[in-house]
Every structure is written in C-alpha cells, then in structure tokens.
Enzyme design. Structure first.
Site, PDB file in Angstrom:
ATOM      1  N   HIS A   3       0.819  -1.224   0.000  1.00  0.00           N
ATOM      2  CA  HIS A   3       0.000   0.000   0.000  1.00  0.00           C
ATOM      3  C   HIS A   3       0.847   1.266   0.000  1.00  0.00           C
ATOM      4  CE1 HIS A   3       0.390  -0.186   4.525  1.00  0.00           C
ATOM      5  NE2 HIS A   3       0.433   1.121   4.366  1.00  0.00           N
ATOM      6  N   ASP A  48       0.054  -7.517   1.299  1.00  0.00           N
ATOM      7  CA  ASP A  48       0.573  -6.161   1.519  1.00  0.00           C
ATOM      8  C   ASP A  48       2.100  -6.133   1.598  1.00  0.00           C
ATOM      9  OD1 ASP A  48       0.331  -3.428   1.745  1.00  0.00           O
ATOM     10  OD2 ASP A  48       0.069  -3.455   3.927  1.00  0.00           O
ATOM     11  N   SER A 106       4.578   2.530   7.942  1.00  0.00           N
ATOM     12  CA  SER A 106       4.251   1.381   7.099  1.00  0.00           C
ATOM     13  C   SER A 106       5.454   0.925   6.291  1.00  0.00           C
ATOM     14  CB  SER A 106       3.116   1.734   6.134  1.00  0.00           C
ATOM     15  OG  SER A 106       1.915   1.921   6.829  1.00  0.00           O
TER      16      SER A 106
END
Length: 386
Positions: free
Chosen positions: A132, A162, A237
């Site tokens: 992402h 992911d 992230s």
C-alpha cells in the site's frame, strides 16, 4: 530633632534583621557561586540497583538503534493524476446527468505524494516494504540514513499480503542490510521496537511489547499478525518491527484506530511470511497462490444449532466458485471442512493458512461433514486467478 529611646532602637534593629533575612537570598542569587540557583549532579554519586538495571536496558535500546537504523529507509512516493477543475461540473445536479466523467470538465494534472518506510534486505539493494506504500505510484525515491537518495525500481508486489519488493542501485559499501529474525519464536511480552518515518519524522524509534501473536481475522488475507503497543503511525508502514536483539521480526503494516493516530494497537506482518512472499516475488515477479475457490466461515453457536452439528471446530462452506477446484471435487454449500491434508481445521483462518501454505498442483485429502455424515474426498490446488 526627635530622639529615639532605647526601645525604639531595638524595634528598628529587629525589623531590619527580619527584612535582611528574607531579602538576602534574592539579592545575592546569581552573584555568588556559593548560592547558585541550580543544583549540579554529584559526579561521585552511585546508581541504585534499580537504576543500574534501567541503564543496562537503556543501553540495549541504544545498541538496537545504532545497529538497525542504517538499514531503515524512507520511501517518498509520487504520482500524477488528472483532476476535474471545472467548478460548475462538480455539483450533484451535473453529476446526475454526466456522472463523474472526466470529459465533462476541464482537466489538469496534479501531483500526489506519500511517504512510507522500508528495510534493506541485502547489499544488492533489495528493499522490503508494504504494497500500500507504493500502490499506483509513478516514482519511488529511497532515502538512506546518511541522507543519500536513490530512485527505486519496483520488482513486484502482493496486494493480498501487503508486501512489495524494491531495488536500488547503490554502492554495496553504502548500504547495510538488516538481520532477519524468526517470527515463530516471538512470544507475548517480548520487547517490540519500531523504526521508521511516522508522519514524516524519519528515523523515529518507538518501544513497546508484543501484545498478541497469531492475531487473525483482520482482513481477507488469512494472515495472522503480530500485535504490538509500540507507537505506529502513518509513515511507519513498511518499516521493521524488531526484537531486543535488533532482529527484524515483522513488517509494520496497519493500526486499529478511530482517530487515525496510534492508540497502542498496531499490527506487523510476521517476517517469516514476508520472507516467503519476497523470495517468490524476486523469482517470479508476483506471487502464485494456491486456491480452492470457496468462501468460508468459522463455526459459532448459531451455525451449530441451525445445522444440528455435533462438532465444535471446522470451516463452513458458504459459497463455491463455479469451475473451481472445490466445485470439481464435489464440495457443496453448507459442508463443514474439518481436515485438510491430514491436519485438523479449527476455523476459517486455519483453513486459509493451510491452503496458502500448500503447493499449486498438489492433490490433498479433505474430510468434511455433510448433514452430520463424514465424507472423505480429495482436491487439487490450483493457482489463484488474478
């Protein structure tokens, strides 16, 4: 001229002494070193046993940061999109007739940017991050701790898990790979350390503990996550979750929050899963995932009562894709799968994990319950359609 008597003289002297007692510290403060406003630490003082233990732990945290921070990168992302800038075509009246057709108004190009983190895997310049972070982006720029920047190439990614794999062309002596740990050895209560760029603040170091392991049911991936209370925010992230030895045990991926900021509930992809995915991406450019073509639910009291089931564990088949391996194997809706390839199926997440760990083309045995009768069949795993 008035004369002071003896008692008046004594009164004046007493008042003067009283005033001097209170004013002297104020008048002398800052002018006399012996009366300093500040209390300096005693260089000869000894730490208590508790303080000594705390200092040892503090030193351990410093060692982790010094060891791993050069392996953590910031990833700046950029893309160009077309936006409708006709102010008269954005209202609900015009959308009723024209919808969101970009041709209904004047177009202009707009740059959109984002920021994430990543971890260096080897001296060849391979970098692990989240899908992402790089999804639909045109340009990826990696910044090292030494502030040097490199344009990154996307090797491949897997949206379901992911995970994304990038590569930069950098001198081998300028990049330092991280040491990968074993996520199967992670236990609740272990130290959990995150390094990344939360909200753009690069090389931020936060500390917590492992709050839970095998945390499943968060999405459709079937993945069981490592949960931590180490502060994780947007920008973290793709960065590493570390143990106290400075080994990567997970890839920080998401948080649970109503505000959008950290509330102490963060989730990391176990590094063993991330390694398996990245190795396949490096070889094939994508992940070829086994698939049987069913939608399943875990058993609960209501399902067991409605189906009059005598079992407590298994995965209920709710939907079957036509032409799928499950369809060809004769599996029916409302069947309860209890065993997969000789292993007991506890719930839906358990079955998803078993299928995901299988190999495309392999025939496996299934045990299932249909109207309280046990049926044994077999199924051939096929590659999941794109």
């Amino acid at each position: 001229m008035k004369k002071f008597n003896k008692s008046s003289m004594l009164a004046v002297a007493a008042i003067s002494l009283w005033i001097g007692t209170f004013l002297s510290p104020i008048l002398t403060c800052g002018f006399n070193n012996s009366g300093s406003l500040f209390l300096n630490a005693d260089p000869n003082s000894k730490s208590s046993p508790a303080q000594t233990q705390a200092i040892i732990l503090q030193n351990a945290f410093e060692e982790v940061f010094d060891k791993v921070s050069p392996s953590v990168v910031s990833i700046a992302t950029e893309r160009t999109v077309n936006v409708n800038v006709n102010p008269f075509m954005n209202g609900p009246f015009f959308e009723r007739f024209y919808g969101n057709d970009p041709r209904s108004g004047r177009q202009m190009q707009q740059k959109q940017t984002g920021l994430g983190s990543g971890v260096i895997l080897n001296t060849e310049g391979y970098i692990l991050t989240n899908h992402h972070v790089i999804k639909d982006m045109d340009k990826l720029t990696v910044k090292l701790k030494n502030q040097k920047t490199f344009e990154a190439k996307l090797i491949g990614s897997d949206e379901l898990m992911d995970i994304a794999l990038l590569k930069i062309d950098a001198p081998k002596d300028s990049i330092k790979p991280a040491t990968l740990g074993n996520s199967e050895q992670v236990k609740v209560g272990n130290w959990a350390i995150a390094i990344g760029a939360p909200l753009g603040f690069e090389q931020s170091f936060t500390v917590g503990v492992v709050s839970a392991i095998q945390r499943g049911g968060l999405n459709s991936s079937g993945l069981s996550y490592i949960q931590t209370d180490a502060a994780i925010n947007q920008g973290n992230s793709g960065g590493p979750l570390l143990n106290i030895n400075g080994e990567v045990i997970g890839v920080n991926s998401m948080i649970a929050s109503q505000s959008g900021g950290s509330v102490g509930i963060g989730f990391a992809i176990p590094i063993n899963e991330a390694k398996r995915i990245t190795e396949e991406i490096k070889v094939n450019g994508r992940v070829i995932r086994p698939w049987i073509g069913v939608e399943i639910y875990s058993l609960n009291d209501q399902i067991k009562e409605e189906l009059k089931l005598k079992i407590d564990q298994g995965a209920l088949v709710n939907q079957i894709q036509r032409g799928s391996p499950a369809d060809q194997a004769g599996i029916q809706i409302m069947d309860v799968i209890t065993h997969f390839d000789g292993k007991e199926v506890k719930d839906s997440n358990d079955l998803v994990s078993m299928v995901r760990a299988g190999k495309v083309g392999k025939r496996v045995e299934l045990k299932l319950i249909r109207r309280n009768n046990e049926i044994i069949t077999s199924i051939v795993l096929r590659a999941r359609p794109n």
